[in-house]
Each structure stands twice: as C-alpha cells, then as structure tokens.
Scaffold this motif. Structure first.
Motif, PDB file in Angstrom:
ATOM      1  N   LEU A 223       0.804  -1.128  -0.234  1.00  0.00           N
ATOM      2  CA  LEU A 223      -0.070  -0.018  -0.088  1.00  0.00           C
ATOM      3  C   LEU A 223       0.997   1.420  -0.081  1.00  0.00           C
ATOM      4  CD1 LEU A 223      -2.782  -1.164   2.397  1.00  0.00           C
ATOM      5  CD2 LEU A 223      -3.033  -0.487   0.053  1.00  0.00           C
ATOM      6  N   GLY A 224       2.022   1.151   0.381  1.00  0.00           N
ATOM      7  CA  GLY A 224       3.090   2.341   0.363  1.00  0.00           C
ATOM      8  C   GLY A 224       2.362   3.587   1.095  1.00  0.00           C
ATOM      9  N   HIS A 225       2.453   4.611   0.635  1.00  0.00           N
ATOM     10  CA  HIS A 225       2.115   5.700   1.438  1.00  0.00           C
ATOM     11  C   HIS A 225       0.573   5.838   1.744  1.00  0.00           C
ATOM     12  CE1 HIS A 225       1.036   7.223  -2.617  1.00  0.00           C
ATOM     13  NE2 HIS A 225       0.179   7.828  -2.404  1.00  0.00           N
ATOM     14  N   PHE A 226      -0.202   4.993   1.069  1.00  0.00           N
ATOM     15  CA  PHE A 226      -1.596   5.031   1.297  1.00  0.00           C
ATOM     16  C   PHE A 226      -1.925   4.304   2.717  1.00  0.00           C
ATOM     17  CE2 PHE A 226      -1.919   4.949  -3.319  1.00  0.00           C
ATOM     18  CZ  PHE A 226      -2.897   6.024  -3.559  1.00  0.00           C
ATOM     19  N   ILE A 227      -0.744   3.620   3.264  1.00  0.00           N
ATOM     20  CA  ILE A 227      -1.203   3.225   4.807  1.00  0.00           C
ATOM     21  C   ILE A 227      -1.210   4.190   5.625  1.00  0.00           C
ATOM     22  CG2 ILE A 227       1.322   3.429   5.601  1.00  0.00           C
ATOM     23  CD1 ILE A 227      -0.943   0.295   5.797  1.00  0.00           C
ATOM     24  N   ASP A 228      -1.044   5.702   5.244  1.00  0.00           N
ATOM     25  CA  ASP A 228      -1.509   6.828   6.162  1.00  0.00           C
ATOM     26  C   ASP A 228      -2.635   7.509   5.552  1.00  0.00           C
ATOM     27  OD1 ASP A 228       0.872   6.388   7.870  1.00  0.00           O
ATOM     28  OD2 ASP A 228       2.289   7.402   6.116  1.00  0.00           O
ATOM     29  N   VAL A 229      -3.395   6.865   4.658  1.00  0.00           N
ATOM     30  CA  VAL A 229      -4.628   7.384   4.115  1.00  0.00           C
ATOM     31  C   VAL A 229      -5.729   6.822   4.837  1.00  0.00           C
ATOM     32  CG1 VAL A 229      -6.248   7.760   2.115  1.00  0.00           C
ATOM     33  CG2 VAL A 229      -3.532   7.930   1.907  1.00  0.00           C
ATOM     34  N   PRO A 230      -7.048   7.575   5.107  1.00  0.00           N
ATOM     35  CA  PRO A 230      -8.033   6.985   5.802  1.00  0.00           C
ATOM     36  C   PRO A 230      -8.751   5.784   4.844  1.00  0.00           C
ATOM     37  CG  PRO A 230      -8.227   9.301   5.938  1.00  0.00           C
ATOM     38  CD  PRO A 230      -7.212   8.980   5.084  1.00  0.00           C
ATOM     39  N   LEU A 231      -9.311   4.928   5.417  1.00  0.00           N
ATOM     40  CA  LEU A 231      -9.787   3.616   4.660  1.00  0.00           C
ATOM     41  C   LEU A 231     -11.020   3.943   3.856  1.00  0.00           C
ATOM     42  CD1 LEU A 231      -8.393   0.919   5.460  1.00  0.00           C
ATOM     43  CD2 LEU A 231     -10.558   0.034   6.101  1.00  0.00           C
ATOM     44  N   LYS A 232     -11.848   5.094   4.030  1.00  0.00           N
ATOM     45  CA  LYS A 232     -12.864   5.387   3.269  1.00  0.00           C
ATOM     46  C   LYS A 232     -12.426   5.677   1.768  1.00  0.00           C
ATOM     47  CE  LYS A 232     -12.865  10.237   5.135  1.00  0.00           C
ATOM     48  NZ  LYS A 232     -13.407  10.931   6.107  1.00  0.00           N
ATOM     49  N   ASN A 233     -11.173   5.963   1.657  1.00  0.00           N
ATOM     50  CA  ASN A 233     -10.376   6.352   0.444  1.00  0.00           C
ATOM     51  C   ASN A 233     -10.013   5.032  -0.317  1.00  0.00           C
ATOM     52  OD1 ASN A 233     -11.019   9.101   0.367  1.00  0.00           O
ATOM     53  ND2 ASN A 233      -9.426   9.375   1.673  1.00  0.00           N
ATOM     54  N   TYR A 234      -9.951   4.038   0.044  1.00  0.00           N
ATOM     55  CA  TYR A 234      -9.719   2.714  -0.432  1.00  0.00           C
ATOM     56  C   TYR A 234     -10.775   2.091  -1.411  1.00  0.00           C
ATOM     57  CZ  TYR A 234      -5.583   2.216   2.986  1.00  0.00           C
ATOM     58  OH  TYR A 234      -4.415   2.602   3.561  1.00  0.00           O
ATOM     59  N   SER A 235     -10.109   1.492  -2.413  1.00  0.00           N
ATOM     60  CA  SER A 235     -10.874   0.601  -3.078  1.00  0.00           C
ATOM     61  C   SER A 235     -10.849  -0.790  -2.334  1.00  0.00           C
ATOM     62  CB  SER A 235     -10.264   0.213  -4.476  1.00  0.00           C
ATOM     63  OG  SER A 235      -8.948  -0.579  -4.203  1.00  0.00           O
ATOM     64  N   SER A 236     -11.997  -1.659  -2.883  1.00  0.00           N
ATOM     65  CA  SER A 236     -12.242  -3.009  -2.038  1.00  0.00           C
ATOM     66  C   SER A 236     -10.866  -3.783  -2.347  1.00  0.00           C
ATOM     67  CB  SER A 236     -13.382  -3.534  -2.713  1.00  0.00           C
ATOM     68  OG  SER A 236     -13.167  -4.035  -4.175  1.00  0.00           O
ATOM     69  N   GLY A 237     -10.353  -3.654  -3.344  1.00  0.00           N
ATOM     70  CA  GLY A 237      -9.060  -4.489  -3.450  1.00  0.00           C
ATOM     71  C   GLY A 237      -7.836  -4.127  -2.690  1.00  0.00           C
ATOM     72  N   MET A 238      -7.828  -2.928  -2.240  1.00  0.00           N
ATOM     73  CA  MET A 238      -6.858  -2.283  -1.130  1.00  0.00           C
ATOM     74  C   MET A 238      -7.382  -2.743   0.222  1.00  0.00           C
ATOM     75  SD  MET A 238      -6.398   1.629  -2.713  1.00  0.00           S
ATOM     76  CE  MET A 238      -5.316   2.203  -1.450  1.00  0.00           C
ATOM     77  N   LYS A 239      -8.619  -2.765   0.517  1.00  0.00           N
ATOM     78  CA  LYS A 239      -9.000  -3.285   1.848  1.00  0.00           C
ATOM     79  C   LYS A 239      -8.725  -4.647   1.884  1.00  0.00           C
ATOM     80  CE  LYS A 239     -12.684  -0.182   2.254  1.00  0.00           C
ATOM     81  NZ  LYS A 239     -14.416  -0.083   2.024  1.00  0.00           N
ATOM     82  N   ALA A 240      -8.851  -5.453   0.742  1.00  0.00           N
ATOM     83  CA  ALA A 240      -8.540  -6.973   0.996  1.00  0.00           C
ATOM     84  C   ALA A 240      -7.123  -7.280   1.150  1.00  0.00           C
ATOM     85  CB  ALA A 240      -8.970  -7.578  -0.406  1.00  0.00           C
ATOM     86  N   ARG A 241      -6.387  -6.505   0.486  1.00  0.00           N
ATOM     87  CA  ARG A 241      -4.866  -6.439   0.359  1.00  0.00           C
ATOM     88  C   ARG A 241      -4.559  -6.490   2.023  1.00  0.00           C
ATOM     89  NH1 ARG A 241      -2.898  -3.189  -4.472  1.00  0.00           N
ATOM     90  NH2 ARG A 241      -1.162  -2.816  -3.345  1.00  0.00           N
ATOM     91  N   LEU A 242      -5.080  -5.260   2.461  1.00  0.00           N
ATOM     92  CA  LEU A 242      -4.742  -4.995   4.118  1.00  0.00           C
ATOM     93  C   LEU A 242      -4.998  -6.134   5.051  1.00  0.00           C
ATOM     94  CD1 LEU A 242      -3.342  -3.062   5.987  1.00  0.00           C
ATOM     95  CD2 LEU A 242      -5.498  -1.863   5.933  1.00  0.00           C
TER      96      LEU A 242
END
Length: 247
Positions: free
Chosen positions: A140-159
């Motif tokens: 996720l790189g720098h997206f780790i510091d971004v609120p989850l509401k801005n994540y795609s379903s794929g990013m949530k799954a990866r986390l």
C-alpha cells in the motif's frame, strides 16, 4: 474430540425468520412484534451439516450462490450461532470473511492494522513487531497513512489479508479473498498461503474458482441448497462441481 481434529461440525443448522409482509418503519415493526401480529416464514440457510477438519488440512468449500458457504464460515468463526447442532474448535482462528469487517473507514490503514489485530486478540506490542511486515506485504506504500474510506475494495482486501497472514494463525478462514485485487497480488497471496501450509496451518477456503481450490486444497466439501451434497478428495469434488455448473 481427537487431538488431530481442529474443527468438528455436527448436525449444524441455522434458521432465519423471513417476514411475509412489508413493514414501513421500525415503530410499526415493533408494534406488530409485541402484539404478535408479525407474520414470517422460516428459512433454513443450512441443515444437517456434519464434517471434521484435521490439523493441516486445506478444505475447499464449493457451492452455488445461496448454498450456505459464507454462512457456514461465519458459524465456524463464531460470528453467528447455529440454531441446532454444535461446532467445536481447537485452535486460534484468523477469519477473512467479509472484506473490511472490523475496519473503521475513518481511520488510516496503519491505525486499522492495530484495530483489526485487536479483534484477533493480538497485543499492540506484538503488532509493533509485525507492523512493517504487514505494510510491505500489502504493497500500500504511502496509502497506509490514508483513511480507509478512500480505499478500493481491492486495497482493503490486501490490507486484511496481510494482517491475518502475518499473525501465524492455526486456522485461516478465507471467503473469496483471493478473487479480489490484481493478478500479481493474487499470485503472491496464494504463495503466502502455501508457505503457511508448510508450517501446518489449517485452511478453510471458499471460492468459485476450482483452479485455485485445486492449487490450495487437499480436501473439499460441496454444499447445495444448504445441505452437505458431497465431501472428499479435491479433484473428485471439483470435477463434480464443474459438472454441476454445466447443467
């Protein structure tokens, strides 16, 4: 139960009450409920399901939509209680059932690592030692510091997958998780599961993809209309499921 058995499902069934009538608001619903004027029909999502999972098994769970696969996983994970029958578990479970369940959309990915880990019963100190490993695997790189509401379903799954597989679970429950995200991450996830299996992790895996099931599982069960239709060797059950999909 025998020491090598980690999941023992016996004569399990779960019933839901489906309302026969349209109720326009909560107030009307409770009035009808209290006065016993609320009519409903019974729906059994699962009935008379029995099987055992031994330590180190990788069990594929196949079936068409509505067959009861996800409901069965929720019962095993303890998210829901059976109406009848019993489920006995011997080991700690890391469930990946509903993507994002246990996450808070207003927290960052990093904050959700600690939140989700707490739901798995893990201490903050332990996660401190695993934090960077989880972040690196999720890509996720720098997206780790971004609120989850801005994540795609794929990013949530990866986390979620990265957290669950970093904590060395004894029993890993996966519900269609490997169908989300890009091909590269799916391949990486399969490889991660293979490495966990070498360490004796027991896997319960729901998927419509029989290629993935064949790659991961050594046993399978097939659900049909909420009942256990068949169980046995992976190739045998996958072939049976593939044949049913052609009808």
């Amino acid at each position: 139960m025998p020491g090598n058995v980690v999941v023992d499902v016996r004569n399990v069934g779960i019933r839901f009450n489906m309302s026969k009538e349209k109720v326009d608001n909560i107030k009307e619903y409770f009035i009808r409920l209290v006065t016993r004027k609320l009519k409903y029909t019974e729906f059994w999502a699962l009935r008379n399901v029995s099987f055992r999972v031994e330590r180190g098994d990788r069990v594929g769970i196949l079936g068409f939509n509505g067959a009861g696969k996800s409901t069965l996983l929720k019962l095993i994970a303890g998210v829901m209680k059976p109406t009848e029958g019993s489920i006995r578990i011997n080991g700690n479970i890391a469930p990946l059932i509903e993507l994002g369940a246990g996450f808070d959309k207003d927290y960052t990915g990093g904050e959700n690592i600690y939140l989700y880990s707490a739901t798995l019963g893990l201490s903050r100190e332990y996660i401190d030692t695993k934090y960077q490993e989880i972040v690196d695997f999720s890509e996720l790189g720098h997206f780790i510091d971004v609120p989850l509401k801005n994540y795609s379903s794929g990013m949530k799954a990866r986390l979620a997958f990265s957290i669950a597989t970093a904590v060395n679970p004894e029993i890993l429950i996966l519900d269609e998780v490997l169908s989300v995200g890009d091909a590269k991450f799916r391949a990486k996830s399969e490889k991660k599961i293979q490495s966990l299996m070498k360490n004796g992790v027991t896997v319960l895996f729901v998927s419509h993809n029989t290629t993935q099931v064949r790659n991961i599982c050594n046993k399978c069960i097939l659900l049909k209309n909420g009942t256990l239709y068949a169980k046995g060797d992976t190739e045998e059950i996958c072939a049976m499921y593939d044949e049913l999909t052609k009808k």
